[in-house]
Design a protein around this motif. Structure first.
Motif, PDB file in Angstrom:
ATOM      1  N   ASP A  86       0.820  -1.219   0.000  1.00  0.00           N
ATOM      2  CA  ASP A  86       0.000   0.000   0.000  1.00  0.00           C
ATOM      3  C   ASP A  86       0.853   1.269   0.000  1.00  0.00           C
ATOM      4  O   ASP A  86       0.596   2.213   0.749  1.00  0.00           O
ATOM      5  N   GLY A  87       1.918   1.280  -0.821  1.00  0.00           N
ATOM      6  CA  GLY A  87       2.762   2.466  -0.943  1.00  0.00           C
ATOM      7  C   GLY A  87       3.846   2.586   0.115  1.00  0.00           C
ATOM      8  O   GLY A  87       4.633   3.524   0.092  1.00  0.00           O
ATOM      9  N   VAL A  88       3.905   1.658   1.052  1.00  0.00           N
ATOM     10  CA  VAL A  88       4.945   1.661   2.086  1.00  0.00           C
ATOM     11  C   VAL A  88       6.012   0.653   1.683  1.00  0.00           C
ATOM     12  O   VAL A  88       5.705  -0.496   1.375  1.00  0.00           O
ATOM     13  N   ILE A  89       7.284   1.085   1.678  1.00  0.00           N
ATOM     14  CA  ILE A  89       8.400   0.203   1.326  1.00  0.00           C
ATOM     15  C   ILE A  89       9.010  -0.333   2.605  1.00  0.00           C
ATOM     16  O   ILE A  89       9.273   0.409   3.553  1.00  0.00           O
ATOM     17  N   LYS A  90       9.244  -1.654   2.649  1.00  0.00           N
ATOM     18  CA  LYS A  90       9.839  -2.297   3.824  1.00  0.00           C
ATOM     19  C   LYS A  90      11.010  -3.163   3.388  1.00  0.00           C
ATOM     20  O   LYS A  90      10.902  -3.934   2.448  1.00  0.00           O
ATOM     21  N   THR A  91      12.115  -3.029   4.084  1.00  0.00           N
ATOM     22  CA  THR A  91      13.247  -3.925   3.900  1.00  0.00           C
ATOM     23  C   THR A  91      13.046  -5.118   4.816  1.00  0.00           C
ATOM     24  O   THR A  91      12.957  -4.961   6.030  1.00  0.00           O
ATOM     25  N   TRP A  92      12.971  -6.314   4.227  1.00  0.00           N
ATOM     26  CA  TRP A  92      12.738  -7.542   4.982  1.00  0.00           C
ATOM     27  C   TRP A  92      14.029  -8.235   5.355  1.00  0.00           C
ATOM     28  O   TRP A  92      14.130  -8.860   6.391  1.00  0.00           O
ATOM     29  N   LEU A  93      15.026  -8.195   4.484  1.00  0.00           N
ATOM     30  CA  LEU A  93      16.296  -8.867   4.730  1.00  0.00           C
ATOM     31  C   LEU A  93      17.430  -7.939   4.331  1.00  0.00           C
ATOM     32  O   LEU A  93      17.299  -7.168   3.374  1.00  0.00           O
ATOM     33  N   ARG A  94      18.558  -8.079   5.023  1.00  0.00           N
ATOM     34  CA  ARG A  94      19.756  -7.366   4.598  1.00  0.00           C
ATOM     35  C   ARG A  94      20.973  -8.114   5.087  1.00  0.00           C
ATOM     36  O   ARG A  94      20.887  -8.900   6.038  1.00  0.00           O
ATOM     37  N   GLY A  95      22.085  -7.888   4.422  1.00  0.00           N
ATOM     38  CA  GLY A  95      23.315  -8.564   4.811  1.00  0.00           C
ATOM     39  C   GLY A  95      24.498  -8.056   4.019  1.00  0.00           C
ATOM     40  O   GLY A  95      24.409  -7.043   3.320  1.00  0.00           O
TER      41      GLY A  95
END
Length: 136
Positions: A117-126
């Protein structure tokens, strides 16, 4: 239950991933770098996000779309896009071509994000290590 209503995945496979709280949203961090060898295909699979009852979290049902992952070297002069395959509810495969792994030319960082719904979320990072190939 959606992330907007406090969803917190209990585990992420393989076990090298851990959860860390960032405000009210969880970001999953890989504490061990992914080893990249230049000129080889790289496939990071499977990555599974599970609910507290051990079922796979269904990102489609929650409305998460536009999955993308990107890698950058330390000074951000090189950017490589991962191929992201959302193969089953809660299961991802990330991959790079031999051309991509050769272009990396050093260690760096990556993340995986999606939109809701227009919101960006980072789920994983490394992070990644990188080693040049010998045979060409």
């Amino acid at each position: 239950m959606s992330t907007r209503r406090g969803f917190s995945p209990a585990t992420l496979e393989p076990g090298r991933f851990s959860l860390q709280r960032q405000g009210v949203i969880l970001v999953t961090i890989n504490p061990n770098p992914i080893a990249v060898y230049a000129g080889d295909n790289l496939v990071v699979t499977p990555i599974r996000v599970r609910n507290s009852d051990n079922s796979l979290f269904d990102f489609d049902a929650e409305g998460w779309t536009n999955w993308r992952a990107q890698w950058r070297n330390r000074d951000e002069s090189v950017t490589v896009d991962f191929i992201v395959d959302y193969v089953n509810p809660g299961e991802f495969w990330l991959s790079l071509t031999p051309e991509d792994t050769r272009a990396m030319n050093g260690p760096g960082s990556w993340d995986l994000q999606a939109d809701l719904d227009g919101v960006i979320k980072t789920w994983l990072r490394g992070t990644t290590t990188w080693r040049n190939d010998v045979t060409r």
